[in-house]
Design an enzyme around this catalytic site. Structure first.
Site, PDB file in Angstrom:
ATOM      1  CB  CYS A 117      -8.497   7.473  -4.388  1.00 13.59           C
ATOM      2  SG  CYS A 117     -10.277   7.559  -4.642  1.00 13.59           S
TER       3      CYS A 117
ATOM      4  CB  CYS B 281     -12.034   7.804  -6.950  1.00  8.98           C
ATOM      5  SG  CYS B 281     -10.721   8.948  -6.556  1.00  8.98           S
TER       6      CYS B 281
ATOM      7  CB  CYS C  50      -0.960  12.441 -12.193  1.00 11.43           C
ATOM      8  SG  CYS C  50      -2.507  11.589 -11.894  1.00 11.43           S
TER       9      CYS C  50
END
Length: 166
Positions: free
Chosen positions: A12, A88, A96
């Site tokens: 998140c 989220c 990422c």
């Protein structure tokens, strides 16, 4: 047959509430089959006390809970992840790090209970609601016979879990 727990990283943005609760639920409900960690792209540096209440209620140890960066899990000494789950919407859209081993990734979105304003009772109710939603998705996940499933089937199931209404 896999003789070690499968590793799950829950991401998140702030790593203060939803990802913490999902970490605890995956590890607890996974009953040794899964070991989860949580992290954030921009960690707040503290775990929300209402999240701590929720995970303590299921017997998850809270002493070592902390809000941490996902960078801790991208290095060569980090545990190799089998699964990455974003919880989220902000983290789902972010770029990422490259995770070693190409873990299966899915997005399971939940409203942010930390954004709820009001009395402690109202905030606690928001955390309880989101905790129950996370628990429903985690239970479906840990019930999957992932060690005997094809990778594409696991990916499809994880994405279906993300789309399920709870």
């Amino acid at each position: 047959m896999i003789d070690h727990p499968m590793h799950v990283l829950v991401l998140c943005t702030g790593n203060s509430a939803r990802s913490i609760m999902a970490e605890a639920l995956i590890t607890t409900l996974g009953q040794g089959r899964f070991r989860a960690w949580s992290a954030g792209s921009f960690p707040t540096g503290k775990v929300n006390p209402f999240a701590v209440e929720q995970v303590a209620a299921i017997g998850y140890p809270t002493d070592a809970l902390r809000s941490k960066s996902w960078d801790e899990f991208a290095g060569p000494d980090a545990p190799r992840m089998d699964f990455i789950v974003t919880v989220c919407d902000n983290a789902a859209g972010e770029v990422c790090p490259v995770w070693p081993g190409q873990p299966i990734s899915a997005h399971w979105g939940f409203e942010d209970p930390a954004a709820v304003a009001g009395s402690d009772e109202e905030r606690r109710a928001a955390f309880s609601k989101v905790f129950a939603q996370i628990r429903a998705k985690v239970q479906r996940f840990v019930d999957l016979p992932v060690s005997s499933m094809e990778r594409d089937t696991v990916l499809r199931e994880m994405r279906a879990i993300g789309e399920m209404s709870v």
